[in-house]
Design a protein around this motif. Sequence first.
Motif, mmCIF file in Angstrom:
data_model
loop_
_atom_site.group_PDB
_atom_site.id
_atom_site.type_symbol
_atom_site.label_atom_id
_atom_site.label_comp_id
_atom_site.label_asym_id
_atom_site.label_seq_id
_atom_site.Cartn_x
_atom_site.Cartn_y
_atom_site.Cartn_z
ATOM 1 N N ALA A 225 -31.170 8.296 -11.048
ATOM 2 C CA ALA A 225 -31.590 9.127 -9.991
ATOM 3 C C ALA A 225 -31.617 8.261 -8.781
ATOM 4 C CB ALA A 225 -33.019 9.627 -10.256
ATOM 5 N N GLU A 226 -32.132 6.752 -8.673
ATOM 6 C CA GLU A 226 -32.007 5.739 -7.618
ATOM 7 C C GLU A 226 -30.799 5.785 -7.078
ATOM 8 O OE1 GLU A 226 -35.179 4.651 -7.131
ATOM 9 O OE2 GLU A 226 -34.981 3.309 -5.621
ATOM 10 N N TYR A 227 -29.519 5.582 -7.875
ATOM 11 C CA TYR A 227 -28.423 5.602 -7.415
ATOM 12 C C TYR A 227 -28.104 6.528 -6.398
ATOM 13 C CZ TYR A 227 -25.933 1.896 -9.719
ATOM 14 O OH TYR A 227 -25.105 0.575 -10.289
ATOM 15 N N ILE A 228 -28.340 7.963 -6.739
ATOM 16 C CA ILE A 228 -28.210 8.865 -5.864
ATOM 17 C C ILE A 228 -29.265 9.161 -4.643
ATOM 18 C CG2 ILE A 228 -28.063 11.533 -5.800
ATOM 19 C CD1 ILE A 228 -27.587 11.632 -8.800
ATOM 20 N N MET A 229 -30.402 8.610 -5.020
ATOM 21 C CA MET A 229 -31.399 8.686 -3.865
ATOM 22 C C MET A 229 -31.042 7.644 -2.654
ATOM 23 S SD MET A 229 -34.864 9.594 -6.058
ATOM 24 C CE MET A 229 -35.888 10.130 -4.819
ATOM 25 N N SER A 230 -30.692 6.198 -3.238
ATOM 26 C CA SER A 230 -30.513 5.145 -2.460
ATOM 27 C C SER A 230 -29.191 5.703 -1.652
ATOM 28 C CB SER A 230 -30.262 4.061 -3.104
ATOM 29 O OG SER A 230 -29.185 3.823 -3.951
ATOM 30 N N GLY A 231 -28.458 6.484 -1.870
ATOM 31 C CA GLY A 231 -27.411 7.088 -1.231
ATOM 32 C C GLY A 231 -27.792 8.025 -0.199
ATOM 33 N N GLY A 232 -28.917 8.490 -0.110
ATOM 34 C CA GLY A 232 -29.433 9.502 0.928
ATOM 35 C C GLY A 232 -29.850 10.777 0.515
ATOM 36 N N ASN A 233 -29.491 11.096 -0.923
ATOM 37 C CA ASN A 233 -29.531 12.536 -1.441
ATOM 38 C C ASN A 233 -31.079 12.393 -2.375
ATOM 39 O OD1 ASN A 233 -29.680 14.933 -2.521
ATOM 40 N ND2 ASN A 233 -27.677 14.956 -3.277
ATOM 41 N N GLU A 234 -32.141 13.106 -1.953
ATOM 42 C CA GLU A 234 -33.321 13.082 -2.570
ATOM 43 C C GLU A 234 -33.585 14.481 -3.420
ATOM 44 O OE1 GLU A 234 -36.603 11.799 -0.237
ATOM 45 O OE2 GLU A 234 -35.663 9.770 -0.077
#
Lengths: 349, 349, 349, 349
Positions: A225-234
């Motif tokens: 999840a952190e991979y996606i979130m650190s790209g900007g999508n929460e």
Amino acid sequence: MIIIVNAVSGAEKERKFSDLVHWIESQGLKTHISRGDFTTIIGVVGDTMKLDPDQIRSFDIVRDVKRVSEPFKEANRKFHPKDSVIEIAGGKVKVGHGNFAMIAGPCSVETEEQIIGIAKSVKAAGANMLRGGAFKPRTSPYSFQGLGAEGIKLLLEAKKETGLPLVTEIMDIKYLPLFEEVDVIQVGARNMQNFELLKELGRTNKPILLKRGLANTITELLMSAEYIMSGGNENIILCERGIRTFETATRNTLDLSAVPVVHELSHLPIIVDPSHSTGTAKYVKPMSLAAAACGADGLIIEVHNDPPHALCDGAQSLRPEEFADVARSVQIMRAAAQEVNAGAETPLA
Amino acid sequence: MIIIVNAVSGAEKERKFSDLVHWIESQGLKTHISRGDFTTIIGVVGDTMKLDPDQIRSFDIVRDVKRVSEPFKEANRKFHPKDSVIEIAGGKVKVGHGNFAMIAGPCSVETEEQIIGIAKSVKAAGANMLRGGAFKPRTSPYSFQGLGAEGIKLLLEAKKETGLPLVTEIMDIKYLPLFEEVDVIQVGARNMQNFELLKELGRTNKPILLKRGLANTITELLMSAEYIMSGGNENIILCERGIRTFETATRNTLDLSAVPVVHELSHLPIIVDPSHSTGTAKYVKPMSLAAAACGADGLIIEVHNDPPHALCDGAQSLRPEEFADVARSVQIMRAAAQEVNAGAETPLA
Amino acid sequence: MIIIVNAVSGAEKERKFSDLVHWIESQGLKTHISRGDFTTIIGVVGDTMKLDPDQIRSFDIVRDVKRVSEPFKEANRKFHPKDSVIEIAGGKVKVGHGNFAMIAGPCSVETEEQIIGIAKSVKAAGANMLRGGAFKPRTSPYSFQGLGAEGIKLLLEAKKETGLPLVTEIMDIKYLPLFEEVDVIQVGARNMQNFELLKELGRTNKPILLKRGLANTITELLMSAEYIMSGGNENIILCERGIRTFETATRNTLDLSAVPVVHELSHLPIIVDPSHSTGTAKYVKPMSLAAAACGADGLIIEVHNDPPHALCDGAQSLRPEEFADVARSVQIMRAAAQEVNAGAETPLA
Amino acid sequence: MIIIVNAVSGAEKERKFSDLVHWIESQGLKTHISRGDFTTIIGVVGDTMKLDPDQIRSFDIVRDVKRVSEPFKEANRKFHPKDSVIEIAGGKVKVGHGNFAMIAGPCSVETEEQIIGIAKSVKAAGANMLRGGAFKPRTSPYSFQGLGAEGIKLLLEAKKETGLPLVTEIMDIKYLPLFEEVDVIQVGARNMQNFELLKELGRTNKPILLKRGLANTITELLMSAEYIMSGGNENIILCERGIRTFETATRNTLDLSAVPVVHELSHLPIIVDPSHSTGTAKYVKPMSLAAAACGADGLIIEVHNDPPHALCDGAQSLRPEEFADVARSVQIMRAAAQEVNAGAETPLA
């Protein structure tokens, strides 16, 4: 982070020890050293997320390394104490913090008639989202692989007919353009650590349904999840769908404890897939009730109008009337869970 | 395939039974029926690979389904009794049927100096291929992700310097053009069931090193090989690299029995990765010797000139002089294995 | 039982085949043979429980063996369709078929004051049985091993004070005389396959609480029940308490699907232990609710008046007031489950 | 031991923190405290073996606990750096530090003719001990349970005939008197944590063959050895025999890495059981060779003169001539391992 070092004595050892300390400090971190007779402990303070415990273990004076804080930030409840609420289709459906996702539909989209028929009946029974596979990950290259782009088109027809937001799985970045009108993009268990795919999805703003891999820990699920979130999508909804164990009575072992564990560690909602985890239609109802009781934020359930002739996973599909019974029962159970929470000091989710 | 049906009696059951039989026969298969008091058995004869046991289980009169033959064809030793020999770099290196792959190099490519230095030393120690990661799958988005295209360039420099064929991992189809001069494309454990990637690699004629997933059975590993082979590319080397279990003394549990099991079921060669499976440098030597003793077709070992400062997986990396000792010892062990095979009626592999 | 034989042809093979058939028939069983091109199938009819599939596999013409019926008889719902109800303390408490066991108490008995205090408070909170360990299985010989006979005496005091029937663990046959006034004898997870102990307990008429082993399948749990039942004692309550997997966020992985699976295969009641499975006090409530929701016949929960100073398993113990909250919440959840069942064609348990 | 405490501030927290520190010190241990912004770390110095991490976790200010030293003493190589050599039958056979146990025989003793015949042939083939089961742990109460006391008598006959020391399994303390002339008492996998049995065996001076449980870690295996050793009996041979995983191609997953791990942590010898772990005769040879190559101190192999008619475990039994081939091959492999060790700075075992 705590580094446990074999007792330091002698010039050679002292040199190695100070090498290690300098190397850590060169990463912009601080160290606290406490020397004992048999072991010396280095406490590392600062943003240790970038430190790799394996790398530290390769210093030969190091006996062990232990993280004190979780290796994820964006998904961490500590830095975001309130439950996240994921808004789907412009807020038409919400998931998390008491908003329950009831996602239903066939394993695979097969024909227009099939998907529209099922969509109508699951909507009538209380589903608030429609699932259906257009791209299907199959163990065998000789099994039906899904209708692909044509399947997405049929799903969009069903959405138009019923108004149900769509959840469907992506299997490769190159198909992303086909998902423009899809409401929630599912990342399947086998792709939970397809990091290139996760990074790309982090650049979209689509809600993502991220399923736990068969051999992945809860921490690894949160790191994905952190991979996606650190790209900007929460906008992430997690999904527990069973892990691999030695037990063969069910296809996988549904790890329901993951629900309270995720709720403790993260602010993201977590839903449960009782169909893929048990692999058997008759166990879907009891496990749906259990999921609702322990605070899950939703369910994703396979429903087919004619399970024996489904092109995949028929054994775990409910008939529409069976799904209606499950949906009704889950309502009763959720009302009870709310009554429980109302009387509790600390509500479950 | 055998289908076990609950005893059939009554008009309704007879109708369902004959439905099932017709449906099977409509797939171009033949049935043999034997009726017992409590159960009736349907033997299905023909090309049953396309039949999905789960689909058959969804007929409610079916109690169980059992495959009699393996669900793979191209990878199956039954239809290809002789060991496959995979030729690399125009036959410069061969793997399988007594040809041993000794692949060594760092987890990640870091600098030109590093990769060329390591390449030279592993070549001197007896490696016949160079490994090195340019694209790195990492659990954390905050860990070093590899040098990417630049890393491939540095690997090609090391190849030019030493003549060692290259093995390096691909993480997404879109990077395929960068792998033109790479000799063996590695599919990592996390991508073993990235079916879109497998299909694409099936359209190339590159040798593929296919690693077993952490939660995947040996049959599933062979099914993933089948994806590539059914696309036309038969140049596959399998790799056992440890599975996930409850044991924490090693990072994963190396399943060495997979070597004789694969040799029985398939004609494809299988090599062993003692570095990732154990996660600890000191266990690499004993497990390398064990792998050579039980008939593995090669080893892939992490070597770094300065493990504590390696940018990933330092804890499991050997120093070049340690690798030289392992390589020499494996030679002794392989000679013993050949002596054993010479005296045996049925050689191990 | 179905035996899959490699295609039979040639005099040598025919001889081996007829050897196998004669050997099976010499055990008083009947065979049905159906010959195919590639495989021949032998259906074995009769009481196949005594046949050992492993033994049959050692005939070298046999490819595989599959049981068609479960290998247990006494515990099998097929031969005993109605739920068993286990009567405890002369019928004072019943378990099964809608009768719910709420068992609570400390991991270990420590002092008279402690056990009586806890017994009173769990009774007030709604427990209908008292648990407490006198003999404690501990991984380390240096850990507290329980008070032994003295502990049983203190438990009997607590029973006298509160009237709560007692559940306590036996660790060896030789202690059986000490259990005369104990109401339910617990067989712990580590002793689930201590067959000598099971046989001996089969000769008593005490209710037995049989816990699932950490690495045991549901079928093996039922086979262990069968050991006791085939000795004449049918008073068995099964208990799911978590299995060992790779996940470390909880101590073990609670396999709640075991509840509906056991209810399908057997007439015996099954309860759930959320304390030992999760290993963490804060997960006990959600997993208790989930267990009640999916039809479990009871719960066994650790409660201590002073968890940090408990002599074992403090981390998973609830304080009495926390247990009271759980008990109350479980009541609400069970009422909801009854409402669900009332509206269903096939009730959950 | 290291205790990680949530940052301490406020009077209430300070009180709880000082409670914890006092409680630790009241056990005769010393503490070193280092306070950070987010966490405080307590280093505990002294004999921490009696401290139970779970108990410490129940203090609500504690976040985590980590052992720095192993929880075993007698079995620990740190306090006993030299390999133990176990002497059997008055030193007739030795195991450990280069002395190799080659134990062979049938799963079960069946008749005098059978056991004496097999004993003679395995002796001729190079076995130095005879195995054979008199008491058999069987999953089903309907399977053959062994000849019991009569079986022990037949084994003693075979010992008299051949001079081979005996290894046979005990299933309950009460049978101990029957084992007077047995040379090595085996504790089976299912009894590895039958602590009452272990304690009793600690009071004898018989060599014990302690098999690893199906779901037990290597540390737990050493803790079970510690139970016996702390009772006074140091004559222990450990045995790796496979662990339970999701893989079904072999009966269990042989964890050969346990050999170097045990050799690092403990001075006790460890042997390997390739028969029970793989469950299939054809995998016994390759896994025996692998075990010898990685430094195992012996093998225990099932041999039967007529596997299809063996009363248990026929599928994994070798015929005597197959065993002779394995024994010869293992010799070759051990010679190679010695050559490897001769050239190495640190020998494998």
